[in-house]
Design an enzyme around this catalytic site. Sequence first.
Site, PDB file in Angstrom:
ATOM      1  N   ARG A 121     -36.835  41.499  45.111  1.00  0.00           N
ATOM      2  CA  ARG A 121     -37.621  42.162  44.078  1.00  0.00           C
ATOM      3  C   ARG A 121     -36.674  43.056  43.282  1.00  0.00           C
ATOM      4  O   ARG A 121     -35.501  43.205  43.622  1.00  0.00           O
ATOM      5  CB  ARG A 121     -38.842  42.918  44.619  1.00  0.00           C
ATOM      6  CG  ARG A 121     -38.790  43.467  45.999  1.00  0.00           C
ATOM      7  CD  ARG A 121     -37.792  44.571  46.206  1.00  0.00           C
ATOM      8  NE  ARG A 121     -37.945  45.602  45.186  1.00  0.00           N
ATOM      9  CZ  ARG A 121     -37.031  46.456  44.822  1.00  0.00           C
ATOM     10  NH1 ARG A 121     -35.821  46.421  45.382  1.00  0.00           N
ATOM     11  NH2 ARG A 121     -37.235  47.362  43.905  1.00  0.00           N
TER      12      ARG A 121
ATOM     13  N   ALA B  92     -36.189  43.955  38.905  1.00  0.00           N
ATOM     14  CA  ALA B  92     -36.112  43.073  37.733  1.00  0.00           C
ATOM     15  C   ALA B  92     -34.804  42.274  37.631  1.00  0.00           C
ATOM     16  O   ALA B  92     -34.841  41.037  37.523  1.00  0.00           O
ATOM     17  CB  ALA B  92     -36.364  43.894  36.471  1.00  0.00           C
TER      18      ALA B  92
ATOM     19  N   ASP C  76     -38.780  47.347  34.186  1.00  0.00           N
ATOM     20  CA  ASP C  76     -39.026  45.904  34.333  1.00  0.00           C
ATOM     21  C   ASP C  76     -39.103  45.207  32.990  1.00  0.00           C
ATOM     22  O   ASP C  76     -38.831  44.010  32.884  1.00  0.00           O
ATOM     23  CB  ASP C  76     -40.310  45.670  35.127  1.00  0.00           C
ATOM     24  CG  ASP C  76     -40.070  46.027  36.581  1.00  0.00           C
ATOM     25  OD1 ASP C  76     -40.205  47.208  36.926  1.00  0.00           O
ATOM     26  OD2 ASP C  76     -39.682  45.123  37.353  1.00  0.00           O
TER      27      ASP C  76
ATOM     28  N   ASN D 201     -42.540  49.960  34.199  1.00  0.00           N
ATOM     29  CA  ASN D 201     -41.807  50.122  35.460  1.00  0.00           C
ATOM     30  C   ASN D 201     -42.842  50.299  36.565  1.00  0.00           C
ATOM     31  O   ASN D 201     -44.059  50.325  36.313  1.00  0.00           O
ATOM     32  CB  ASN D 201     -40.841  51.307  35.368  1.00  0.00           C
ATOM     33  CG  ASN D 201     -39.879  51.351  36.548  1.00  0.00           C
ATOM     34  OD1 ASN D 201     -39.287  50.338  36.924  1.00  0.00           O
ATOM     35  ND2 ASN D 201     -39.734  52.511  37.175  1.00  0.00           N
TER      36      ASN D 201
HETATM   37  O1  MRU Z   1     -42.298  45.378  42.454  1.00  0.00           O
HETATM   38  P1  MRU Z   1     -40.814  45.587  42.397  1.00  0.00           P
HETATM   39  O2  MRU Z   1     -40.247  46.165  43.646  1.00  0.00           O
HETATM   40  O3  MRU Z   1     -40.092  44.334  41.946  1.00  0.00           O
HETATM   41  O4  MRU Z   1     -40.612  46.656  41.259  1.00  0.00           O
HETATM   42  C1  MRU Z   1     -39.318  47.067  40.935  1.00  0.00           C
HETATM   43  C2  MRU Z   1     -39.267  48.144  39.917  1.00  0.00           C
HETATM   44  O5  MRU Z   1     -40.262  48.543  39.370  1.00  0.00           O
HETATM   45  C3  MRU Z   1     -37.917  48.648  39.537  1.00  0.00           C
HETATM   46  O6  MRU Z   1     -37.981  49.983  39.169  1.00  0.00           O
HETATM   47  C4  MRU Z   1     -37.395  47.830  38.355  1.00  0.00           C
HETATM   48  O7  MRU Z   1     -37.484  46.459  38.623  1.00  0.00           O
HETATM   49  C5  MRU Z   1     -36.000  48.158  38.025  1.00  0.00           C
HETATM   50  S1  MRU Z   1     -34.887  47.550  39.268  1.00  0.00           S
HETATM   51  C6  MRU Z   1     -33.315  47.856  38.733  1.00  0.00           C
END
Ligand code: MRU
Length: 351
Positions: free
Chosen positions: A52, A54, A238, A248
């Site tokens: 997980r 982005a 994201d 995000n």
């Molecule tokens: O649901 P997730 O864990 O994939 O969410 C991740 C986030 O919201 C992060 O803050 C975002 O992807 C940035 S990662 C560099």
Amino acid sequence: MNNATHDTVRAVQWSGNHLRLLDQRLLPAETVYLDIRDAGAVAEAIRDMVVRGAPAIGITAAYGVVLAARALPADTADWPAALEPDMQRLAAARPTAVNLFWALARMRGVLEAGATDVPAALEEEARRIHDEDLAANRRMGELGAALLGGSDAVLTHCNTGSLATGGYGTALGVIRSAFENNRISRVYADETRPWLQGSRLTAWELVQDGIPVDLVCEGAAASLMRQGRVSWVVVGADRIAANGDTANKIGTYALAVLARHHGVRFMVVAPTSTIDMDTPDGAGIPIEERPPAEVLSLAGHPVAADGAGAWNPAFDVTPADLIDAIVTERGVVERPDRGKMETLMGRMKDE
Ligand code: MRU
């Protein structure tokens, strides 16, 4: 002397013929890598949160295309058509992080350009996407750390570190760089319900690096700011729309509102692969809703009354006017708006 440069964990690894993913659902209790050998399994791993964050999702999807191509006969006549079903499966894995679609577009670009050895050309592109992400994170680390004041503490949300990227991290990269350069001395990390990316993942990374971290429940953020314990909130993204509105992890918007009220500054750190100039503003960003069970239980144990429902949006949108700086590998956009974002991305096209 600290260990801030260690940054050894790599959540996404390409072995040369298959993908190895660190199963982030098991952290911090267990460090288990899964061997993934086909594109369908890659899509499932993204959907089920084995991987997980982005940028990590985008990199993983790119390797998923490589696996799909390697499964086809070498004399495939129409590579784009043959790969399309797997491309679609990968694209459907999660909706919000634009890095997924950006990476698939890069892989499509290779197919359009044509190559004598298509799987090899796709593999080269996936490796390039991976390497570029790591380099972008290092650059953002420098740029973002330069904005932070001396020996302050910052608050971060979710996990934006090596686990969420090709390595080093976005917001966590800024934190790593700032700690290494004595610009901050401590990190507060939101536990980040319901998946606990803050306590399970961010704290794990920071402890490994020897960076002091205190976890806080999301509800403690207002008091933290009221008491003057943090001068910046530093988060990832994201998807950033053309006007700077930023999606995000759920809870980010609340932090931005609180930060503005308390005179705390708010920084978003994301590579340009997270910027979506085709989506005019935050209202156009698709927000993933995940199963209620994730809220109603914790580590498999029910934590709510039988019969209770739950609303579980995975992300929220922070309006651009609550953001003091967007840090990208191409430069810093202060007080973002459409014009400044266009300049940043236009600058990219000209290079
Ligand atoms: O649901 P997730 O864990 O994939 O969410 C991740 C986030 O919201 C992060 O803050 C975002 O992807 C940035 S990662 C560099």
